[in-house]
Design a protein around this motif. Sequence first.
Motif, PDB file in Angstrom:
ATOM      1  N   GLY A   1      37.748  38.033  29.038  1.00  0.00           N
ATOM      2  CA  GLY A   1      36.959  38.019  30.269  1.00  0.00           C
ATOM      3  C   GLY A   1      37.377  36.938  31.243  1.00  0.00           C
ATOM      4  O   GLY A   1      37.265  37.119  32.452  1.00  0.00           O
ATOM      5  N   THR A   2      37.867  35.801  30.755  1.00  0.00           N
ATOM      6  CA  THR A   2      38.125  34.670  31.646  1.00  0.00           C
ATOM      7  C   THR A   2      39.600  34.361  31.840  1.00  0.00           C
ATOM      8  O   THR A   2      40.008  33.964  32.916  1.00  0.00           O
ATOM      9  CB  THR A   2      37.439  33.394  31.103  1.00  0.00           C
ATOM     10  OG1 THR A   2      37.931  33.149  29.782  1.00  0.00           O
ATOM     11  CG2 THR A   2      35.941  33.548  31.079  1.00  0.00           C
ATOM     12  N   ALA A   3      40.421  34.555  30.788  1.00  0.00           N
ATOM     13  CA  ALA A   3      41.821  34.116  30.872  1.00  0.00           C
ATOM     14  C   ALA A   3      42.724  35.173  31.472  1.00  0.00           C
ATOM     15  O   ALA A   3      43.787  34.855  31.993  1.00  0.00           O
ATOM     16  CB  ALA A   3      42.331  33.719  29.488  1.00  0.00           C
ATOM     17  N   ILE A   4      42.298  36.442  31.390  1.00  0.00           N
ATOM     18  CA  ILE A   4      43.187  37.526  31.807  1.00  0.00           C
ATOM     19  C   ILE A   4      42.481  38.447  32.786  1.00  0.00           C
ATOM     20  O   ILE A   4      41.365  38.892  32.543  1.00  0.00           O
ATOM     21  CB  ILE A   4      43.660  38.330  30.571  1.00  0.00           C
ATOM     22  CG1 ILE A   4      44.439  37.394  29.629  1.00  0.00           C
ATOM     23  CG2 ILE A   4      44.527  39.507  30.999  1.00  0.00           C
ATOM     24  CD1 ILE A   4      44.881  38.034  28.359  1.00  0.00           C
ATOM     25  N   GLY A   5      43.152  38.699  33.906  1.00  0.00           N
ATOM     26  CA  GLY A   5      42.649  39.665  34.872  1.00  0.00           C
ATOM     27  C   GLY A   5      43.430  40.958  34.734  1.00  0.00           C
ATOM     28  O   GLY A   5      44.659  40.934  34.761  1.00  0.00           O
ATOM     29  N   PHE A   6      42.729  42.069  34.549  1.00  0.00           N
ATOM     30  CA  PHE A   6      43.388  43.363  34.339  1.00  0.00           C
ATOM     31  C   PHE A   6      43.376  44.214  35.604  1.00  0.00           C
ATOM     32  O   PHE A   6      42.350  44.318  36.278  1.00  0.00           O
ATOM     33  CB  PHE A   6      42.656  44.176  33.268  1.00  0.00           C
ATOM     34  CG  PHE A   6      42.821  43.648  31.874  1.00  0.00           C
ATOM     35  CD1 PHE A   6      43.867  44.068  31.070  1.00  0.00           C
ATOM     36  CD2 PHE A   6      41.915  42.733  31.359  1.00  0.00           C
ATOM     37  CE1 PHE A   6      44.014  43.595  29.780  1.00  0.00           C
ATOM     38  CE2 PHE A   6      42.055  42.255  30.063  1.00  0.00           C
ATOM     39  CZ  PHE A   6      43.104  42.681  29.279  1.00  0.00           C
TER      40      PHE A   6
ATOM     41  N   GLU B   1      30.410  43.740  45.660  1.00  0.00           N
ATOM     42  CA  GLU B   1      29.693  43.742  44.369  1.00  0.00           C
ATOM     43  C   GLU B   1      30.645  43.981  43.198  1.00  0.00           C
ATOM     44  O   GLU B   1      30.485  43.385  42.128  1.00  0.00           O
ATOM     45  CB  GLU B   1      28.592  44.809  44.396  1.00  0.00           C
ATOM     46  CG  GLU B   1      27.436  44.436  45.319  1.00  0.00           C
ATOM     47  CD  GLU B   1      26.527  45.610  45.657  1.00  0.00           C
ATOM     48  OE1 GLU B   1      25.438  45.360  46.201  1.00  0.00           O
ATOM     49  OE2 GLU B   1      26.905  46.780  45.399  1.00  0.00           O
ATOM     50  N   ASN B   2      31.653  44.861  43.402  1.00  0.00           N
ATOM     51  CA  ASN B   2      32.649  45.079  42.351  1.00  0.00           C
ATOM     52  C   ASN B   2      33.413  43.802  42.037  1.00  0.00           C
ATOM     53  O   ASN B   2      33.631  43.467  40.871  1.00  0.00           O
ATOM     54  CB  ASN B   2      33.631  46.178  42.766  1.00  0.00           C
ATOM     55  CG  ASN B   2      33.230  47.546  42.263  1.00  0.00           C
ATOM     56  OD1 ASN B   2      33.406  47.854  41.085  1.00  0.00           O
ATOM     57  ND2 ASN B   2      32.667  48.360  43.153  1.00  0.00           N
ATOM     58  N   VAL B   3      33.828  43.092  43.081  1.00  0.00           N
ATOM     59  CA  VAL B   3      34.641  41.887  42.867  1.00  0.00           C
ATOM     60  C   VAL B   3      33.802  40.770  42.234  1.00  0.00           C
ATOM     61  O   VAL B   3      34.302  39.977  41.430  1.00  0.00           O
ATOM     62  CB  VAL B   3      35.271  41.424  44.197  1.00  0.00           C
ATOM     63  CG1 VAL B   3      36.004  40.102  44.023  1.00  0.00           C
ATOM     64  CG2 VAL B   3      36.230  42.495  44.719  1.00  0.00           C
ATOM     65  N   ALA B   4      32.507  40.734  42.573  1.00  0.00           N
ATOM     66  CA  ALA B   4      31.620  39.684  42.041  1.00  0.00           C
ATOM     67  C   ALA B   4      31.267  39.908  40.575  1.00  0.00           C
ATOM     68  O   ALA B   4      30.870  38.972  39.875  1.00  0.00           O
ATOM     69  CB  ALA B   4      30.336  39.618  42.877  1.00  0.00           C
ATOM     70  N   LEU B   5      31.420  41.153  40.114  1.00  0.00           N
ATOM     71  CA  LEU B   5      30.950  41.532  38.776  1.00  0.00           C
ATOM     72  C   LEU B   5      31.445  40.625  37.640  1.00  0.00           C
ATOM     73  O   LEU B   5      30.629  40.147  36.842  1.00  0.00           O
ATOM     74  CB  LEU B   5      31.351  42.986  38.516  1.00  0.00           C
ATOM     75  CG  LEU B   5      30.447  43.816  37.614  1.00  0.00           C
ATOM     76  CD1 LEU B   5      29.000  43.758  38.077  1.00  0.00           C
ATOM     77  CD2 LEU B   5      30.944  45.257  37.597  1.00  0.00           C
ATOM     78  N   PRO B   6      32.758  40.365  37.517  1.00  0.00           N
ATOM     79  CA  PRO B   6      33.196  39.554  36.364  1.00  0.00           C
ATOM     80  C   PRO B   6      32.681  38.122  36.389  1.00  0.00           C
ATOM     81  O   PRO B   6      32.692  37.443  35.360  1.00  0.00           O
ATOM     82  CB  PRO B   6      34.731  39.598  36.457  1.00  0.00           C
ATOM     83  CG  PRO B   6      35.034  39.964  37.858  1.00  0.00           C
ATOM     84  CD  PRO B   6      33.897  40.819  38.317  1.00  0.00           C
TER      85      PRO B   6
ATOM     86  N   ALA C   1      41.578  42.045  43.642  1.00  0.00           N
ATOM     87  CA  ALA C   1      40.667  40.945  44.006  1.00  0.00           C
ATOM     88  C   ALA C   1      39.691  40.664  42.862  1.00  0.00           C
ATOM     89  O   ALA C   1      39.409  39.508  42.531  1.00  0.00           O
ATOM     90  CB  ALA C   1      39.903  41.296  45.282  1.00  0.00           C
ATOM     91  N   ARG C   2      39.178  41.727  42.246  1.00  0.00           N
ATOM     92  CA  ARG C   2      38.246  41.564  41.117  1.00  0.00           C
ATOM     93  C   ARG C   2      38.931  40.871  39.940  1.00  0.00           C
ATOM     94  O   ARG C   2      38.367  39.977  39.307  1.00  0.00           O
ATOM     95  CB  ARG C   2      37.714  42.933  40.676  1.00  0.00           C
ATOM     96  CG  ARG C   2      36.784  42.846  39.468  1.00  0.00           C
ATOM     97  CD  ARG C   2      36.311  44.211  39.009  1.00  0.00           C
ATOM     98  NE  ARG C   2      37.457  45.055  38.667  1.00  0.00           N
ATOM     99  CZ  ARG C   2      37.366  46.322  38.294  1.00  0.00           C
ATOM    100  NH1 ARG C   2      36.174  46.903  38.235  1.00  0.00           N
ATOM    101  NH2 ARG C   2      38.436  47.012  37.997  1.00  0.00           N
ATOM    102  N   ALA C   3      40.185  41.293  39.656  1.00  0.00           N
ATOM    103  CA  ALA C   3      40.917  40.701  38.526  1.00  0.00           C
ATOM    104  C   ALA C   3      41.148  39.207  38.745  1.00  0.00           C
ATOM    105  O   ALA C   3      41.118  38.422  37.799  1.00  0.00           O
ATOM    106  CB  ALA C   3      42.249  41.424  38.339  1.00  0.00           C
ATOM    107  N   LEU C   4      41.375  38.810  40.014  1.00  0.00           N
ATOM    108  CA  LEU C   4      41.706  37.418  40.308  1.00  0.00           C
ATOM    109  C   LEU C   4      40.474  36.536  40.522  1.00  0.00           C
ATOM    110  O   LEU C   4      40.580  35.308  40.510  1.00  0.00           O
ATOM    111  CB  LEU C   4      42.605  37.341  41.551  1.00  0.00           C
ATOM    112  CG  LEU C   4      44.032  37.895  41.387  1.00  0.00           C
ATOM    113  CD1 LEU C   4      44.741  37.926  42.728  1.00  0.00           C
ATOM    114  CD2 LEU C   4      44.825  37.067  40.379  1.00  0.00           C
TER     115      LEU C   4
END
Length: 232
Positions: free
Chosen positions: A83-88, A103-108, A154-157
């Motif tokens: 969840g924290t070290a890798i953006g998929f 909202e999608n980008v804020a989710l993680p 953007a969400r992954a990063l």
Amino acid sequence: DPVVSLDGVTKTYQLGGTVTALDDVSVSLDAGSYTAVMGPSGSGKSTLLNLIGGLDTADTGTVRVDGVDLGSVSESQRAAKRGTAIGFVFQTFNLMPRLTAVENVALPLVFDGWTRSERLERARQMLDDVGLGDRHDHKPAELSGGQRQRVAIARALAPNPSLLLADEPTGNVDTDTGAAIMRLLADIHDRGNTILLVSHARRIAEHAERIVHVRDGRLERVETVGRRRPHG
Ligand code: ADP
Ligand code: ADP
């Protein structure tokens, strides 16, 4: 220390016989590097991603992410690392259809101890950074394929991962849109991010600094390509 290192990794599946998906693979990714894994269908690319992403564990050998041996930690610690070290980033975007881009980008970030307003502010900034400053409140169905993939990037990063993992990120968009996505990944690399790109296509893999060629679960060779600067 490398962000990711695999040392002598073997992975087999039992499916009416033994399939060796990865066979004694060793490779490491330095911080700030841009590597492509390239190989035909069935060569072991997804298995490699699943091991690095902590979705599966190796039979033998070690997989380290940020120095942590993923084989020696619990399932929940592996999930936390994922969840924290890798953006998929996937070829199918995997966005939540009922949520807006912001909202999608804020989710993680929900799992990261941020307040709601901090999450939304971070998400807006991330969308601005990928050129979607005017699409914050659009839902996925109101965006083009290229725009959806930029939301996914953007969400992954957003959680500031150590590694951005992009699995065939241009697989579901047209050629011009794919070129724009590859330009964005080059910009993201220029900003200091570590990227692992997976593709069966040489013209995509060539955007990285080096190509790791896999075939039949084996690492065939590592080719330095010096990162082709996308143009246009
Ligand atoms: P690629 O991503 O390069 O197409 P994969 O990693 O998906 O390759 O597959 C490598 C090999 O492992 C293939 O022979 C595939 O059939 C096999 N394989 C992958 N996942 C599984 C699984 N869950 N169960 C059984 N065999 C699998
Ligand atoms: P991109 O090159 O970023 O993929 P396109 O050229 O495909 O963009 O799309 C151009 C414009 O059309 C975009 O501003 C986008 O908002 C809009 N658009 C594309 N597809 C859709 C759709 N399915 N629904 C609503 N708007 C769309």
